[in-house]
Design a protein around this motif. Structure first.
Motif, PDB file in Angstrom:
ATOM      1  N   GLY A 383      64.546  44.980  67.329  1.00 37.15           N
ATOM      2  CA  GLY A 383      64.248  43.969  66.317  1.00 37.15           C
ATOM      3  C   GLY A 383      64.364  42.537  66.769  1.00 37.15           C
ATOM      4  N   GLY A 384      64.943  42.315  67.946  1.00 36.34           N
ATOM      5  CA  GLY A 384      65.018  40.954  68.470  1.00 36.34           C
ATOM      6  C   GLY A 384      66.158  40.129  67.940  1.00 36.34           C
ATOM      7  N   THR A 385      66.903  40.633  66.946  1.00 38.25           N
ATOM      8  CA  THR A 385      68.027  39.890  66.384  1.00 38.25           C
ATOM      9  C   THR A 385      69.197  40.830  66.156  1.00 38.25           C
ATOM     10  N   GLN A 386      70.337  40.260  65.781  1.00 40.57           N
ATOM     11  CA  GLN A 386      71.520  41.056  65.488  1.00 40.57           C
ATOM     12  C   GLN A 386      71.327  41.795  64.167  1.00 40.57           C
ATOM     13  N   PRO A 387      71.492  43.129  64.118  1.00 41.33           N
ATOM     14  CA  PRO A 387      71.330  43.852  62.855  1.00 41.33           C
ATOM     15  C   PRO A 387      72.418  43.485  61.856  1.00 41.33           C
ATOM     16  N   HIS A 388      72.100  43.581  60.577  1.00 39.98           N
ATOM     17  CA  HIS A 388      73.062  43.256  59.533  1.00 39.98           C
ATOM     18  C   HIS A 388      72.665  43.969  58.249  1.00 39.98           C
ATOM     19  N   GLY A 389      73.630  44.103  57.348  1.00 38.26           N
ATOM     20  CA  GLY A 389      73.360  44.698  56.052  1.00 38.26           C
ATOM     21  C   GLY A 389      73.003  46.175  56.146  1.00 38.26           C
ATOM     22  N   ASP A 390      72.147  46.604  55.218  1.00 38.68           N
ATOM     23  CA  ASP A 390      71.672  47.983  55.193  1.00 38.68           C
ATOM     24  C   ASP A 390      70.866  48.241  56.465  1.00 38.68           C
ATOM     25  N   LEU A 391      71.367  49.123  57.324  1.00 36.64           N
ATOM     26  CA  LEU A 391      70.771  49.319  58.641  1.00 36.64           C
ATOM     27  C   LEU A 391      69.336  49.819  58.558  1.00 36.64           C
ATOM     28  N   VAL A 392      69.094  50.803  57.717  1.00 37.54           N
ATOM     29  CA  VAL A 392      67.746  51.355  57.592  1.00 37.54           C
ATOM     30  C   VAL A 392      66.784  50.304  57.057  1.00 37.54           C
ATOM     31  N   GLN A 393      67.210  49.563  56.057  1.00 41.07           N
ATOM     32  CA  GLN A 393      66.329  48.523  55.498  1.00 41.07           C
ATOM     33  C   GLN A 393      66.063  47.436  56.537  1.00 41.07           C
ATOM     34  N   TRP A 394      67.085  47.100  57.317  1.00 35.97           N
ATOM     35  CA  TRP A 394      66.908  46.104  58.368  1.00 35.97           C
ATOM     36  C   TRP A 394      65.843  46.562  59.364  1.00 35.97           C
ATOM     37  N   VAL A 395      65.869  47.824  59.728  1.00 29.02           N
ATOM     38  CA  VAL A 395      64.863  48.359  60.656  1.00 29.02           C
ATOM     39  C   VAL A 395      63.472  48.242  60.047  1.00 29.02           C
TER      40      VAL A 395
END
Length: 504
Positions: A383-395
């Motif tokens: 994703g090019g950035t640090q993941p945050h929040g709901d992991l699946v939604q972030w993806v």
């Protein structure tokens, strides 16, 4: 019911464990194991016992498990690809030497009062027994003699088992690209300061390297002979993993995995157990695990059944769902490994996510919880950035640029050529035709039935289209399966997903 006499055919882990549990459950019963080999003669190297199996063994027979754990080696897991390396925790798995495993089980069987007879191979018809437990392996003579409705499916890839006289610090998955093609090592430590090395490849690579010739040359050799020419070559290409040690053979020859399924697990007073009844590919299934858990299930239902017919029906009803589930997971894993070289361009952290999610058994959230560092790197690569929040939604929310086109997220799917897939094997000739349809299309949306198994297959087919044609790929699937679809995105199986409101 109270059996008077029980005969067990096969002195492997399943047969020995079944014999001990039967004798413990029925102290007055005569229980005898018939093993065609000698007590100190075995082939194979290490055996893996996962945490779930350990829990089941502890519940059934804590004394035996305690000794097995004491002899075993716990380890984490590492993947090494093209100079990249990622490590994840997996220390709930223990590796036990097959020789030690059998020695422990023999001792505990005899301690319970089981009679062990070696160097014989009677048929079930020759035995004077109320109950015959056939635990005589994947090539079971008992299965072939009886009416069990056996079906055997042979895999496409080739593999061989060997070992090394040192203990790896971790389990290792390592592909090596050669002038002939790609060989992949699955290696792990076990007790006694040794390691198992299972090495597999595809048929083209195997033939290019001349191993079809070495295999034919062994056809007239004694059963104890190993393919020394293959071992010496593999020793060179895996020198880095072997740390200057040699590969050790023990009846080591190239094989194709055979998946055994039986319509019935019993015939008269004979019941099948372990590999005689069913097998699951080594990349996810363990014959030892399944056989020992079969033994636990068989003895449990015998205690509460009025006769053998009822007990056998209950045994199948208890064990078949778990076995068939594992066989399906193993089938998907086998297909993934047989096509593994096509994925080597992925960064190793994303490849590890692909490996963990390959059969649909480990969700992205679960893997992230157990290995946050490795998954965090994979998600940043994706994703090019640090993941945050709901992991699946972030993806699902990550933007995508592909072929000069930019998409605001992974669920905004443009008009693409629709390819309907309703198939079991995404590497079959039928799938080949679907891949060909995607070539030059400008992009493909892979559609099909809403069932989870079909969605997982579509993801694998989309991966083939994506890798082999370079076209933009999207997979249609129910929103209820968004976790599987998100794992497919991070694993490089598809570029986009189209969420529907279908019921799974």
């Amino acid at each position: 019911m109270q059996p008077r006499r029980v005969a067990v055919l096969g002195g492997g882990p399943g047969g020995l464990y079944a014999a001990r549990l039967l004798k413990l459950a029925y102290p007055a019963c005569e229980v005898q194991v018939h093993e065609q080999g000698e007590p100190d003669a075995t082939f194979g190297f290490g055996v893996g016992l996962a945490s779930g199996t350990q829990r089941n063994l502890e519940s059934a027979d804590p004394d035996t498990l305690r000794e097995l754990v004491a002899t075993g080696v716990r380890h984490d897991m590492t993947m090494q690809v093209r100079g990249q390396r990622v490590r994840v925790r997996n220390d709930r798995l223990i590796g036990v030497a097959r020789t030690e495993l059998l020695a422990v089980l023999q001792r505990h069987a005899e301690k319970a009062g089981v009679q062990l007879e070696f160097g014989v191979r009677p048929s079930s018809a020759e035995l004077d027994a109320d109950l015959v437990v056939a635990a005589d392996g994947v090539s079971s003579a008992t299965r072939e003699e009886g009416s069990f409705g056996a079906h055997v499916e042979t895999g496409e890839g080739l593999y061989l088992w060997c070992g090394a006289d040192f203990s790896l610090p971790d389990a290792v998955f390592a592909p090596v690209e050669t002038e002939y093609g790609t060989f992949v090592a699955h290696a792990y430590p076990y007790s006694g300061g040794r390691s198992t090395f299972l090495i597999e490849t595809d048929e083209r690579t195997w033939r290019n390297a001349g191993f079809d010739r070495t295999t034919v040359a062994l056809e007239g050799a004694p059963p104890s002979a190993s393919d020394e020419e293959s071992l010496r070559y593999l020793e060179k290409i895996f020198a880095g993993q072997l740390r200057r040690h040699r590969l050790i053979g023990n009846r080591t020859r190239w094989l194709r995995f055979r998946t055994v399924r039986c319509e019935r697990w019993s015939d008269g007073n004979v019941v099948l157990l372990g590999d005689a009844a069913h097998t699951a590919h080594f990349s996810i299934g363990s014959g030892t695990k399944l056989a020992m858990e079969d033994a636990i299930g068989l003895v449990a239902v015998l205690r509460d059944s009025p006769d053998l017919a009822t007990a056998f029906a209950r045994y199948e009803a208890l064990r078949r769902p778990a076995v068939e589930r594992l066989q399906e997971l193993a089938r998907r894993s086998q297909l993934w490994w047989e096509s593994f070289p096509s994925r080597l361009d992925l960064p190793v952290e994303r490849l590890m996510v692909a490996y963990m999610s390959r059969a649909g058994n480990v969700s992205l959230d679960r893997f992230a919880g157990s290995s946050p560092d490795a998954v965090g790197v994979a998600l940043r690569q994706y994703g090019g950035t640090q993941p945050h929040g709901d992991l699946v939604q972030w993806v699902l929310d990550r933007p995508l640029t592909h072929g000069g086109r930019t998409f605001p997220d992974r669920v905004t799917v443009p008009e693409l050529k629709r390819v309907h897939a309703d198939l079991r094997n995404p590497w079959s000739p039928e799938a080949d035709a679907l891949v060909a349809r995607g070539r030059g299309s400008g992009g493909v949306l892979v559609t099909g039935p809403a069932a989870r198994s079909d969605v997982l297959t579509r993801l694998d087919l989309a991966e083939r289209i994506r890798l082999e044609t370079g076209e933009l790929t999207a997979v249609e699937g129910p929103a209820a399966l968004r976790e599987d679809l998100a794992a497919g995105l991070v694993s490089g199986r598809t570029d986009l997903v189209s969420l529907t409101e279908e019921q799974v």
